[in-house]
Design a protein around this motif. Structure first.
Motif, mmCIF file in Angstrom:
data_model
loop_
_atom_site.group_PDB
_atom_site.id
_atom_site.type_symbol
_atom_site.label_atom_id
_atom_site.label_comp_id
_atom_site.label_asym_id
_atom_site.label_seq_id
_atom_site.Cartn_x
_atom_site.Cartn_y
_atom_site.Cartn_z
ATOM 1 N N GLY A 13 -8.187 21.937 -18.865
ATOM 2 C CA GLY A 13 -8.278 22.043 -20.321
ATOM 3 C C GLY A 13 -8.106 23.462 -20.836
ATOM 4 O O GLY A 13 -7.979 23.673 -22.041
ATOM 5 N N ILE A 14 -8.081 24.457 -19.952
ATOM 6 C CA ILE A 14 -7.994 25.858 -20.403
ATOM 7 C C ILE A 14 -6.680 26.471 -19.913
ATOM 8 O O ILE A 14 -6.391 26.425 -18.697
ATOM 9 N N ASP A 15 -5.901 27.038 -20.822
ATOM 10 C CA ASP A 15 -4.641 27.680 -20.421
ATOM 11 C C ASP A 15 -4.935 28.824 -19.451
ATOM 12 O O ASP A 15 -5.942 29.535 -19.611
ATOM 13 N N ALA A 16 -4.087 29.005 -18.473
ATOM 14 C CA ALA A 16 -4.295 30.093 -17.502
ATOM 15 C C ALA A 16 -2.951 30.473 -16.880
ATOM 16 O O ALA A 16 -1.967 29.733 -16.994
ATOM 17 N N THR A 17 -2.932 31.630 -16.226
ATOM 18 C CA THR A 17 -1.694 32.131 -15.613
ATOM 19 C C THR A 17 -1.952 32.526 -14.165
ATOM 20 O O THR A 17 -2.980 33.144 -13.857
ATOM 21 N N TYR A 18 -1.031 32.152 -13.292
ATOM 22 C CA TYR A 18 -1.116 32.488 -11.860
ATOM 23 C C TYR A 18 0.252 32.996 -11.410
ATOM 24 O O TYR A 18 1.252 32.828 -12.118
ATOM 25 N N ASP A 19 0.291 33.571 -10.209
ATOM 26 C CA ASP A 19 1.604 33.954 -9.671
ATOM 27 C C ASP A 19 2.423 32.700 -9.343
ATOM 28 O O ASP A 19 3.565 32.569 -9.737
ATOM 29 N N TYR A 20 1.806 31.786 -8.587
ATOM 30 C CA TYR A 20 2.502 30.557 -8.183
ATOM 31 C C TYR A 20 1.743 29.353 -8.706
ATOM 32 O O TYR A 20 0.507 29.305 -8.620
ATOM 33 N N VAL A 21 2.480 28.386 -9.225
ATOM 34 C CA VAL A 21 1.871 27.130 -9.658
ATOM 35 C C VAL A 21 2.499 26.010 -8.841
ATOM 36 O O VAL A 21 3.725 25.813 -8.872
ATOM 37 N N VAL A 22 1.663 25.314 -8.058
ATOM 38 C CA VAL A 22 2.153 24.239 -7.194
ATOM 39 C C VAL A 22 1.795 22.911 -7.859
ATOM 40 O O VAL A 22 0.622 22.631 -8.117
ATOM 41 N N VAL A 23 2.809 22.087 -8.125
ATOM 42 C CA VAL A 23 2.566 20.777 -8.745
ATOM 43 C C VAL A 23 2.469 19.735 -7.643
ATOM 44 O O VAL A 23 3.435 19.456 -6.946
ATOM 45 N N GLY A 24 1.276 19.160 -7.462
ATOM 46 C CA GLY A 24 1.062 18.149 -6.416
ATOM 47 C C GLY A 24 0.308 18.751 -5.245
ATOM 48 O O GLY A 24 0.831 19.593 -4.520
ATOM 49 N N GLY A 25 -0.970 18.341 -5.106
ATOM 50 C CA GLY A 25 -1.786 18.831 -3.981
ATOM 51 C C GLY A 25 -1.731 17.847 -2.832
ATOM 52 O O GLY A 25 -2.767 17.392 -2.342
ATOM 53 N N GLY A 26 -0.527 17.478 -2.424
ATOM 54 C CA GLY A 26 -0.362 16.509 -1.337
ATOM 55 C C GLY A 26 -0.135 17.199 -0.001
ATOM 56 O O GLY A 26 -0.614 18.325 0.235
ATOM 57 N N THR A 27 0.600 16.527 0.860
ATOM 58 C CA THR A 27 0.818 16.992 2.228
ATOM 59 C C THR A 27 1.473 18.374 2.218
ATOM 60 O O THR A 27 0.948 19.340 2.784
ATOM 61 N N SER A 28 2.612 18.475 1.545
ATOM 62 C CA SER A 28 3.331 19.749 1.539
ATOM 63 C C SER A 28 2.713 20.718 0.540
ATOM 64 O O SER A 28 2.667 21.933 0.795
ATOM 65 N N GLY A 29 2.218 20.199 -0.588
ATOM 66 C CA GLY A 29 1.725 21.068 -1.655
ATOM 67 C C GLY A 29 0.528 21.900 -1.227
ATOM 68 O O GLY A 29 0.480 23.110 -1.462
#
Ligand SMILES: Cc1cc2nc3c(=O)[nH]c(=O)nc-3n(C[C@H](O)[C@H](O)[C@H](O)COP(=O)(O)OP(=O)(O)OC[C@H]3O[C@@H](n4cnc5c(N)ncnc54)[C@H](O)[C@@H]3O)c2cc1C
Length: 591
Positions: A13-29
């Motif tokens: 719910g809170i906007d934030a900034t990171y170096d890398y954003v990974v979409v999907g916390g699955g096997t590869s993510g």
């Protein structure tokens, strides 16, 4: 694990900034996220649509022997788990127009939180072919083997707990425990009695037992190694391994129930992701890169709803085209299986479902880390290139030989502690007549048929249209019938059967009737891949380059099974971990 510690908790719910954003916390993510967070200074966010499987489906996900018990059926009403997306395919022309329910993990760990835990690797020729197709030797067997090793730690089987006639051969050279790979690989503390005879049956048709499946050959049979934690015989996933090891490193933040709706761009540079958690929208920005690891169905869907994909498809759904990439959603590769069932004179898992005393005994044994619940349904698996006696037509053999290298098997055989009858739901197994049932199944591991996925609308909330394309290539139909007959021969080489073949029965003896039975009862093995395939920019179907970067845009990668240019024979989770390890290294190396 039942909680993500505060230092790793991404606040929804809170906007934030990171170096890398990974979409999907699955096997590869989770694998790539954990490795990137090791890089000094880099901050990483993981956006995962599900939660912790240990919380949302504790027993059914964690105990290996219960992995198949719920929500892996093909019937569209088989949907009782919160940790699954509950996708349905479009009617499958190669499967008598059946709509198939298709399991996919929706949790931290993704499909490694749902799978049957078999761990092994493709052949040397598989990865040499991969390298050849994309024109980059960095993906040859010799180049990727270090990443298979880096991801894993091997624990030898505990023969004090396994049955003495279920001993295991393996070649330790496939692993390097000095690397402390996060993912535990071992063998269950139980050898299915059925599988000990399946091994004999497979040997009778020429598959040598005691072969190793992790050193680049797949020719013969073996007790499958599995991703099970040897300390307590619980499921091992990317969450219990890579994420667990990274916890405490505050550079990594994990957002649960964070549904990615769209990739945001400035011009053609990816800048972040639009996210929703229980109806609250927010934006997670990426200073360096957005990495899409949403799996073979939703990675291409997310690219398409974000403006990357076949131009005509995007325009038909009112999406403005950022980059016309015709290969997005194409080239879907997958495996399916079918089988033959007998009544048998050994105890199989079909007893557990019907007999409360057996079930209670199995649970008691599990608490002592023994017994059938330590094994995820499978025991012995075997591979072969069909022999000349299988009488494949010249055209089918030529088509297979043109597409696959010489060490790539055509068929996998799997001993299954249950009834093979289309696997509609767990009730299929409940035949309450006092008999034990067992199956030997065959899976096509060199399929020539291809499917596709596409979008139904411009919204991620609308499930993608999934067409697996099974049995749409004539050679696959021929291989399937030949594999079915080989399975019959393998059964004949065992001495545990009671009475005639139970399913489909000896009367089904023409090629046409066998093929019809296969179409009516085939079941996915849940290995979708290739829908954002890797390849050079000169390849019109390629979506990402050999570092996983999406062609034609900046700061956007795809890292999961969707980027496979070939689907390795057998079981692909090992390659998902390898791909994520390798591309994490590419990023660290500045590629
Ligand atoms: C029932 C079953 C049995 C299997 N058995 C085996 C086996 O025994 N051995 C083997 O090797 N392989 C097996 N597989 C296949 C193997 O598990 C998969 O190939 C592998 O896990 C795929 O990894 P991935 O990273 O590509 O995708 P996944 O692990 O599926 O990860 C994708 C993740 O992205 C998340 N996601 C998707 N869309 C969004 C969104 N919009 N926003 C946020 N998050 C999103 C999903 O929730 C998921 O966590 C099996 C699979 C299943 C389902």
């Amino acid at each position: 694990n039942s909680v993500i510690p505060i230092e790793n908790f991404g606040a929804p719910g809170i906007d934030a900034t990171y170096d890398y954003v990974v979409v999907g916390g699955g096997t590869s993510g989770l694998t790539i996220a954990a490795r990137l967070a090791e890089t000094s200074g880099a901050t990483v966010a993981v956006l995962e649509a599900g939660g912790l499987y240990e919380v949302e489906a504790p027993l059914l996900s964690v105990i290996p022997g219960l992995a198949a018990a719920v929500n892996t059926g093909t019937s569209p009403d088989d949907d009782s788990l919160l940790i699954d997306w509950n996708f349905d395919t479009v009617p499958q022309t190669g499967a008598n127009n059946r709509v198939l329910r298709y399991a996919r993990g929706k949790c931290l760990g993704g499909s490694s939180g749902r799978n049957f835990m078999v761990y092994h690797r493709g052949t040397k020729g598989t990865f040499d072919k991969w390298a050849e197709l994309i024109g980059d030797t960095a993906w040859s067997w010799a180049s990727v083997l270090p990443f298979f090793k880096k991801s894993t730690t091997l624990t030898p089987p505990d023969m004090s707990k396994r049955q003495s006639n279920a001993s295991i051969f393996y070649d330790p050279v496939g692993f390097d425990n000095s690397l402390n790979g996060p993912l535990q690989v071992t063998w269950p503390n139980h050898g299915s009695p059925l599988s000990t005879y399946v091994e004999v049956g497979l040997a009778s048709i020429g598959l040598l037992p005691d072969t190793d499946l992790n050193t680049g050959t797949l020719n013969g049979s073996s007790w499958a190694s599995v991703t099970v934690n040897p300390k307590d015989q619980s499921r091992e996933s990317s969450e219990t391994s890579f994420l667990d090891q990274a916890l405490g490193n505050s550079k990594l933040k994990v957002y649960q129930h964070a549904f990615a709706k769209q990739i945001l761009f400035s011009g053609t540079t990816a800048t972040g992701v639009k996210v929703d958690t229980f109806g609250v929208g927010y934006t997670i920005k990426a200073k360096k890169e957005v990495i899409v690891s949403a799996g073979a169905f939703q990675s291409p869907q997310l690219l398409m709803v974000s403006g990357i994909g076949p131009q005509a498809t995007l325009q038909s759904k009112g999406i403005s085209v950022l980059k016309d990439l015709p290969g997005v959603g194409q080239n879907l590769m997958d495996h399916f299986l079918f089988g033959i069932t007998y009544r048998v004179n050994v105890v199989t898992a079909t007893r557990l479902l019907l007999d409360l005393v057996s079930a209670a005994d199995a649970l008691t044994q599990y608490l002592a880390q023994k017994g059938p619940l330590t094994a995820p349904g499978f025991g012995v698996i075997g591979y072969e290139k069909l022999p000349a006696s299988a009488n494949l037509s010249n055209s089918s053999r030529a088509a297979l030989d043109a597409a696959f290298p010489s060490d790539w098997p055509d068929v996998e055989y799997i001993g299954i502690d249950g009834i093979m009858n289309g696997w509609k739901n767990a009730d299929d197994q409940k035949v309450d007549d006092g008999y034990n049932y067992g199956g030997i199944s065959a899976a096509l591991v060199a399929p020539l048929s291809r499917g596709s996925i596409t979008i139904n609308s411009s919204k991620m909330e609308d499930p993608p249209l999934i067409d697996l394309g099974y049995l749409t290539h004539p050679a696959d139909a021929e291989v399937a019938v030949a594999a079915f007959k080989r399975t019959r021969q393998a059964w004949a080489g065992t001495d545990i059967t009671l009475g005639d073949e139970y399913l489909p029965g000896p009367a089904m003896d023409t090629d046409a009737s066998i093929l019809e039975y296969i179409r009516e009862t085939l079941v996915p093995v849940w290995h979708p891949s290739g829908t954002c395939k890797m390849g050079a920019s000169s390849d019109p179907e390629a979506v990402v380059d050999s570092n996983g970067r999406v062609h034609g845009v900046k700061n956007l990668r795809v890292v999961d099974a969707s980027i496979f240019p070939v689907l390795p024979p057998g079981h692909p989770q090992s390659a998902c971990y390898m791909v994520a390890e390798k591309i994490a290294q590419d990023i660290k190396d500045g590629n």
